[in-house]
Design a protein around this motif. Structure first.
Motif, PDB file in Angstrom:
ATOM      1  N   ARG A   1       0.830  -1.207   0.000  1.00  0.00           N
ATOM      2  CA  ARG A   1       0.000   0.000   0.000  1.00  0.00           C
ATOM      3  C   ARG A   1       0.866   1.259   0.000  1.00  0.00           C
ATOM      4  O   ARG A   1       0.570   2.224  -0.709  1.00  0.00           O
ATOM      5  CB  ARG A   1      -0.924   0.005   1.226  1.00  0.00           C
ATOM      6  N   GLU A   2       1.943   1.235   0.769  1.00  0.00           N
ATOM      7  CA  GLU A   2       2.851   2.391   0.780  1.00  0.00           C
ATOM      8  C   GLU A   2       3.461   2.620  -0.601  1.00  0.00           C
ATOM      9  O   GLU A   2       3.578   3.755  -1.068  1.00  0.00           O
ATOM     10  CB  GLU A   2       3.960   2.167   1.820  1.00  0.00           C
ATOM     11  N   GLN A   3       3.846   1.519  -1.255  1.00  0.00           N
ATOM     12  CA  GLN A   3       4.425   1.652  -2.597  1.00  0.00           C
ATOM     13  C   GLN A   3       3.400   2.161  -3.595  1.00  0.00           C
ATOM     14  O   GLN A   3       3.714   2.978  -4.466  1.00  0.00           O
ATOM     15  CB  GLN A   3       4.987   0.299  -3.056  1.00  0.00           C
ATOM     16  N   ASN A   4       2.143   1.701  -3.466  1.00  0.00           N
ATOM     17  CA  ASN A   4       1.094   2.196  -4.355  1.00  0.00           C
ATOM     18  C   ASN A   4       0.859   3.686  -4.165  1.00  0.00           C
ATOM     19  O   ASN A   4       0.690   4.443  -5.127  1.00  0.00           O
ATOM     20  CB  ASN A   4      -0.210   1.433  -4.107  1.00  0.00           C
ATOM     21  N   GLU A   5       0.857   4.124  -2.889  1.00  0.00           N
ATOM     22  CA  GLU A   5       0.670   5.548  -2.621  1.00  0.00           C
ATOM     23  C   GLU A   5       1.840   6.363  -3.161  1.00  0.00           C
ATOM     24  O   GLU A   5       1.651   7.465  -3.701  1.00  0.00           O
ATOM     25  CB  GLU A   5       0.512   5.766  -1.105  1.00  0.00           C
ATOM     26  N   ALA A   6       3.057   5.819  -3.003  1.00  0.00           N
ATOM     27  CA  ALA A   6       4.227   6.523  -3.534  1.00  0.00           C
ATOM     28  C   ALA A   6       4.174   6.625  -5.055  1.00  0.00           C
ATOM     29  O   ALA A   6       4.493   7.666  -5.638  1.00  0.00           O
ATOM     30  CB  ALA A   6       5.509   5.800  -3.096  1.00  0.00           C
ATOM     31  N   LEU A   7       3.728   5.548  -5.715  1.00  0.00           N
ATOM     32  CA  LEU A   7       3.612   5.568  -7.170  1.00  0.00           C
ATOM     33  C   LEU A   7       2.564   6.567  -7.627  1.00  0.00           C
ATOM     34  O   LEU A   7       2.772   7.286  -8.616  1.00  0.00           O
ATOM     35  CB  LEU A   7       3.255   4.165  -7.681  1.00  0.00           C
ATOM     36  N   ARG A   8       1.444   6.626  -6.907  1.00  0.00           N
ATOM     37  CA  ARG A   8       0.410   7.610  -7.260  1.00  0.00           C
ATOM     38  C   ARG A   8       0.941   9.032  -7.098  1.00  0.00           C
ATOM     39  O   ARG A   8       0.681   9.913  -7.926  1.00  0.00           O
ATOM     40  CB  ARG A   8      -0.840   7.402  -6.390  1.00  0.00           C
ATOM     41  N   GLY A   9       1.718   9.250  -6.011  1.00  0.00           N
ATOM     42  CA  GLY A   9       2.303  10.570  -5.801  1.00  0.00           C
ATOM     43  C   GLY A   9       3.295  10.925  -6.900  1.00  0.00           C
ATOM     44  O   GLY A   9       3.331  12.065  -7.381  1.00  0.00           O
ATOM     45  N   GLU A  10       4.110   9.932  -7.303  1.00  0.00           N
ATOM     46  CA  GLU A  10       5.087  10.193  -8.361  1.00  0.00           C
ATOM     47  C   GLU A  10       4.407  10.472  -9.692  1.00  0.00           C
ATOM     48  O   GLU A  10       4.853  11.333 -10.457  1.00  0.00           O
ATOM     49  CB  GLU A  10       6.030   8.988  -8.493  1.00  0.00           C
ATOM     50  N   LYS A  11       3.322   9.769  -9.976  1.00  0.00           N
ATOM     51  CA  LYS A  11       2.587  10.023 -11.213  1.00  0.00           C
ATOM     52  C   LYS A  11       2.001  11.435 -11.214  1.00  0.00           C
ATOM     53  O   LYS A  11       2.054  12.142 -12.227  1.00  0.00           O
ATOM     54  CB  LYS A  11       1.470   8.989 -11.376  1.00  0.00           C
ATOM     55  N   THR A  12       1.438  11.835 -10.078  1.00  0.00           N
ATOM     56  CA  THR A  12       0.883  13.184  -9.983  1.00  0.00           C
ATOM     57  C   THR A  12       1.973  14.233 -10.135  1.00  0.00           C
ATOM     58  O   THR A  12       1.808  15.229 -10.851  1.00  0.00           O
ATOM     59  CB  THR A  12       0.173  13.364  -8.625  1.00  0.00           C
ATOM     60  N   TYR A  13       3.108  13.979  -9.475  1.00  0.00           N
ATOM     61  CA  TYR A  13       4.220  14.929  -9.566  1.00  0.00           C
ATOM     62  C   TYR A  13       4.747  15.017 -10.994  1.00  0.00           C
ATOM     63  O   TYR A  13       5.041  16.096 -11.502  1.00  0.00           O
ATOM     64  CB  TYR A  13       5.340  14.488  -8.623  1.00  0.00           C
ATOM     65  N   LEU A  14       4.861  13.851 -11.665  1.00  0.00           N
ATOM     66  CA  LEU A  14       5.343  13.840 -13.041  1.00  0.00           C
ATOM     67  C   LEU A  14       4.394  14.598 -13.954  1.00  0.00           C
ATOM     68  O   LEU A  14       4.828  15.380 -14.816  1.00  0.00           O
ATOM     69  CB  LEU A  14       5.511  12.401 -13.520  1.00  0.00           C
ATOM     70  N   ALA A  15       3.092  14.380 -13.774  1.00  0.00           N
ATOM     71  CA  ALA A  15       2.111  15.085 -14.608  1.00  0.00           C
ATOM     72  C   ALA A  15       2.180  16.598 -14.380  1.00  0.00           C
ATOM     73  O   ALA A  15       2.140  17.385 -15.333  1.00  0.00           O
ATOM     74  CB  ALA A  15       0.703  14.566 -14.294  1.00  0.00           C
ATOM     75  N   ASP A  16       2.300  16.993 -13.103  1.00  0.00           N
ATOM     76  CA  ASP A  16       2.407  18.431 -12.801  1.00  0.00           C
ATOM     77  C   ASP A  16       3.688  19.019 -13.382  1.00  0.00           C
ATOM     78  O   ASP A  16       3.682  20.139 -13.914  1.00  0.00           O
ATOM     79  CB  ASP A  16       2.362  18.654 -11.289  1.00  0.00           C
ATOM     80  N   SER A  17       4.789  18.272 -13.280  1.00  0.00           N
ATOM     81  CA  SER A  17       6.066  18.767 -13.807  1.00  0.00           C
ATOM     82  C   SER A  17       6.015  18.928 -15.321  1.00  0.00           C
ATOM     83  O   SER A  17       6.489  19.933 -15.863  1.00  0.00           O
ATOM     84  CB  SER A  17       7.198  17.805 -13.424  1.00  0.00           C
ATOM     85  N   LEU A  18       5.426  17.943 -16.002  1.00  0.00           N
ATOM     86  CA  LEU A  18       5.317  18.044 -17.453  1.00  0.00           C
ATOM     87  C   LEU A  18       4.446  19.223 -17.857  1.00  0.00           C
ATOM     88  O   LEU A  18       4.736  19.926 -18.835  1.00  0.00           O
ATOM     89  CB  LEU A  18       4.744  16.734 -18.021  1.00  0.00           C
ATOM     90  N   ALA A  19       3.374  19.459 -17.093  1.00  0.00           N
ATOM     91  CA  ALA A  19       2.510  20.603 -17.386  1.00  0.00           C
ATOM     92  C   ALA A  19       3.268  21.917 -17.177  1.00  0.00           C
ATOM     93  O   ALA A  19       3.147  22.852 -17.985  1.00  0.00           O
ATOM     94  CB  ALA A  19       1.266  20.561 -16.497  1.00  0.00           C
TER      95      ALA A  19
END
Length: 329
Positions: free
Chosen positions: A100-118
């Protein structure tokens, strides 16, 4: 429970043993036969109830694992008495929590990546739009001097985009931990001289006075190139803030516990609303005339943090901004 092949085999074996025991008991006497029947039934019922309870616990654990695998945030596994099943439950709980911790970290990284690309797309869109506009003006402009001026503006915009992409590449490499930072002894005075070198002419033109009090014996361990660039970004911010006839003061505290660098400029300081976000990527402040891309200070913090240090910014009580860099020894 009886879907398990081992249980079916055990049931058949138990039935054979029970029939044999009861048969031998009745062969001896009626009392022995009845006792054999009673003991066989009691043992069979006890084993059935005990095994069913264990399989019920295992089924509950399987259901919880299935919930976790389907991204369910809830995780509840009953405590049991000491034993192998309890150990299994404990290990499964650790595993599911880690998943669950890894899933939450992956979701956070995906959100961060999307924000960074934007953010990157937004930062590049402005100069690209300007280049497109200038090219259309250049195409229809017969004036040679005006065309040369437009070409110079295009070159400037491409230089800005190249600088931006270079910074973004450095940040992404540091984020991905693919940069091997050196760990060498660095003289802090030499580090500051290197970081100041690109600004000396500009400081002289604008009449900015520099006062530096850094002991020759002060040393810090790290990568000279990366630390020099981190300090350069901070100095650039201070020089722009100090303005004409301003001054910048650099001091250093070196003791057995830590080394601390303080950079103070004579500018107008920071707005209180900006202080919590100064080192955020692409943050340019709330002032209407804020310039730059908002990644210089973010890169500085990332580099210093990678070296085990920390950086803070605040307003000086006498005016101006203060950056404090500390490395623990």
């Amino acid at each position: 429970m009886f879907r398990n092949r081992e249980i079916r085999q055990f049931a058949v074996l138990f039935f054979i043993i029970a029939v044999s025991a009861v048969s031998m008991g009745f062969a001896v006497s009626m009392t022995a036969g009845m006792l054999a029947v009673v003991y066989t039934v009691v043992f069979g019922v006890f084993f059935f109830v005990f095994t069913k309870a264990r399989y019920k616990k295992i089924a509950q654990i399987a259901d919880q694992i299935d919930l976790v695998l389907h991204n369910e945030n809830r995780l509840y596994i009953d405590e049991t008495d000491e034993g192998e099943l309890s150990i299994l439950q404990s290990e499964i709980r650790k595993m599911t929590l880690r998943i669950r911790e890894q899933n939450e970290a992956l979701r956070g990284e995906k959100t961060y990546l999307a924000d960074s690309l934007a953010d990157i797309a937004h930062q590049l869109r402005t100069p690209l739009t300007a280049v497109s506009l200038i090219l259309s003006l250049l195409e229809d402009n017969p004036d040679e001097n005006e065309r040369k001026k437009l070409v110079r503006e295009i070159k400037t915009l491409f230089i800005q985009m190249n600088w931006l992409l270079d910074f973004l590449l450095k940040i992404s490499r540091l984020d991905a931990d693919i940069v091997t930072l050196k760990n060498e002894s660095i003289r802090v005075r030499a580090l500051m001289d290197s970081a100041l070198q690109p600004f000396l002419i500009a400081m002289e033109i604008h009449g900015i006075v520099l006062k530096m009090d850094v002991p020759e014996t002060a040393n810090v361990n790290g990568d000279f190139g990366w630390l020099s660039e981190a300090v350069q970004n901070i100095l650039k911010n201070c020089i722009e803030s100090a303005g004409d006839q301003g001054h910048i003061e650099i001091t250093c505290i070196d003791n057995p516990l830590f080394l601390e660098l303080t950079i103070h400029d004579s500018g107008c300081g920071f707005d209180n609303d900006d202080l919590p976000n100064l080192f955020d990527r692409f943050y340019r402040g709330k002032k209407a005339n804020a310039s730059g891309y908002g990644i210089g200070l973010a890169l500085s913090k990332l580099v210093i943090t990678k070296h085990g240090g920390m950086i803070t910014a605040k307003n000086h009580f006498q005016g101006g901004a203060v950056f404090v860099i500390r490395f623990t020894k």
